[in-house]
Design an enzyme around this catalytic site. Structure first.
Site, PDB file in Angstrom:
ATOM      1  N   HIS A 163      -2.526   1.203   6.787  1.00  0.00           N
ATOM      2  CA  HIS A 163      -2.935   1.089   5.380  1.00  0.00           C
ATOM      3  C   HIS A 163      -3.169   2.480   4.810  1.00  0.00           C
ATOM      4  O   HIS A 163      -3.544   3.411   5.531  1.00  0.00           O
ATOM      5  CB  HIS A 163      -4.212   0.258   5.254  1.00  0.00           C
ATOM      6  CG  HIS A 163      -4.562  -0.067   3.829  1.00  0.00           C
ATOM      7  ND1 HIS A 163      -3.779  -0.871   3.041  1.00  0.00           N
ATOM      8  CD2 HIS A 163      -5.591   0.338   3.037  1.00  0.00           C
ATOM      9  CE1 HIS A 163      -4.312  -0.970   1.833  1.00  0.00           C
ATOM     10  NE2 HIS A 163      -5.406  -0.237   1.802  1.00  0.00           N
TER      11      HIS A 163
ATOM     12  N   HIS B  76      -5.850   1.728  -4.368  1.00  0.00           N
ATOM     13  CA  HIS B  76      -4.942   1.203  -3.339  1.00  0.00           C
ATOM     14  C   HIS B  76      -4.549  -0.225  -3.648  1.00  0.00           C
ATOM     15  O   HIS B  76      -5.139  -0.893  -4.494  1.00  0.00           O
ATOM     16  CB  HIS B  76      -5.585   1.303  -1.945  1.00  0.00           C
ATOM     17  CG  HIS B  76      -6.742   0.375  -1.717  1.00  0.00           C
ATOM     18  ND1 HIS B  76      -7.045  -0.162  -0.487  1.00  0.00           N
ATOM     19  CD2 HIS B  76      -7.698  -0.115  -2.563  1.00  0.00           C
ATOM     20  CE1 HIS B  76      -8.118  -0.933  -0.582  1.00  0.00           C
ATOM     21  NE2 HIS B  76      -8.532  -0.926  -1.828  1.00  0.00           N
TER      22      HIS B  76
ATOM     23  N   CYS C 108       0.809  -1.227   0.000  1.00  0.00           N
ATOM     24  CA  CYS C 108       0.000   0.000   0.000  1.00  0.00           C
ATOM     25  C   CYS C 108       0.843   1.279   0.000  1.00  0.00           C
ATOM     26  O   CYS C 108       0.640   2.168  -0.835  1.00  0.00           O
ATOM     27  CB  CYS C 108      -0.972  -0.009   1.184  1.00  0.00           C
ATOM     28  SG  CYS C 108      -0.197   0.045   2.817  1.00  0.00           S
TER      29      CYS C 108
END
Length: 388
Positions: A348, A360, A300
């Protein structure tokens, strides 16, 4: 005459067919086993909801360990470069020290050839530390200017070489520690992912289908909330335009949210954001791989770092640092290019593209994709940061 045949136990009829007693017993056993299997999830194994939560937790823990791995990897890389630089410096200084020692030795040899006793310069060659040399003050007083200059050079080279050797030793010790942290983080990631795979491998085909249905419902709910956010943002933009037309400047309120509005990003940010988003969009379909920074795969933070690098903006490697690399803005005022961070431990991140959506790299086993910022619910969102 009596028949010697044994009478049969009456069977049962299923759909008009007589079934033997043995078959009836088998059917009964199957029914019991089915009942046991259905009861087992509540007794001997976790429920599907518990599995779904546990797997989600393991993936988040893996992401947390991944960010620690990324930080340790970055630190290890920098430390290794520092060690290499120091070792190169030590080698160069050692060469200079040897040259200074050779010059000092030439004076000692000359004194021997002239028939002098214990040469003054030889005294310094026997010294183990610079302090030993300075302690020979009475000897220094008897030396010529050129001899003193040679001693000074020797002392300087010896002092600097010892200092660099000590720095290199300490840096090597630090490098060993960071390599240990890197190894630990890597093992943690692998363990969490292995645990998640093991849990999923125990699911039946039906349970996997139900799990997929749960995931689909979450995505639908996320899409609904994204649409609601898009509606709110459109109302805010309309309010700003109306206020500007009336000569009142930017609106002081955020429409339906009622919060103080953050000034909109300038045009230069929009230009950079377009480049970052274009890069991220080009990566859609590439696999998530923990610790990866491209070009074939990403995790990420590796994706967001690469996207903004394409726009000429340097972001830190980890989510823990990226979250502090800009200005925090309310979710309701997120603009394309902003970074959206998730979970209390900030493990994240995705890049906002507008209308409540982001690009993402979700988790192991998935690919870079476009998804609602509410993919894991409202509470999962930690913050939104404008990086440039």
């Amino acid at each position: 005459m009596a028949s010697h045949r044994k009478s049969r136990t009456p069977g049962t009829r299923v759909a008009g067919i007589r079934t033997p007693a043995l078959a009836t017993a088998a059917l009964t056993s199957v029914a019991l086993l089915s009942q046991t299997a259905e009861a087992a999830p509540g007794e001997d194994r976790p429920s599907l909801e518990e599995v779904e939560k546990k797997v989600g937790d393991l993936y988040r823990q893996a992401e947390s360990a991944t960010e620690k791995y990324n930080a340790a990897k970055e630190k290890t890389g920098k430390q290794r470069k520092r060690v290499d630089t120091l070792l190169d410096d030590v080698a160069k200084r050692t060469q200079k020290l040897n040259e200074a020692r050779s010059e000092l030795g030439s004076y000692a040899a000359a004194q021997y050839r002239t028939g002098a006793g214990m040469p003054d310069t030889a005294t310094f060659l026997l010294a183990e530390t610079p302090q030993d040399i300075f302690d020979q003050r009475q000897v220094l007083d008897r030396m010529t200017g050129r001899q003193k200059a040679a001693v000074d050079d020797y002392v300087t080279q010896q002092t600097e070489t010892m200092k660099k050797r000590q720095e290199a030793t300490e840096s090597l010790r630090t490098l060993t520690e960071t390599q240990g942290d890197l190894k630990t983080a890597k093992a943690t990631v692998q363990k969490k992912l292995a645990d998640a795979r093991e849990l999923l491998s125990k699911l039946t085909a039906e349970e996997k289908a139900r799990l997929a249905a749960i995931e689909k419902r979450k995505q639908e709910e996320g899409a609904r909330k994204a649409a609601e956010l898009a509606r709110q943002q459109a109302e805010q933009e309309q309010a700003r335009e109306e206020a500007a037309q009336q000569g009142g400047g930017a609106s002081e309120s955020s429409g339906s949210t009622g919060s103080t509005e953050t000034p909109p990003a300038d045009s230069s940010y929009g230009t950079k954001a377009e480049k970052a988003i274009a890069f991220a969009r080009a990566q859609i379909g590439k696999p998530y791989v923990w610790g990866a920074t491209g070009p074939g795969s990403y995790d990420c933070s590796g994706l967001t770092q690469a996207a903004w690098k394409a726009a000429g903006v340097s972001l830190p490697r980890t989510t823990y640092d990226q979250v502090n690399a800009g200005t925090t803005v309310p979710v309701s005022q997120a603009q394309p290019g902003d970074l959206v961070f998730f979970y209390d431990d900030v493990t994240h991140v995705g890049i906002y593209i507008g209308n409540g959506m982001m690009i993402h790299a979700p988790k192991p086993g998935t690919y870079v994709r476009e998804e609602s910022i509410y993919y894991d619910g409202d509470s999962a969102i930690h913050s939104v940061v404008r990086p440039a």
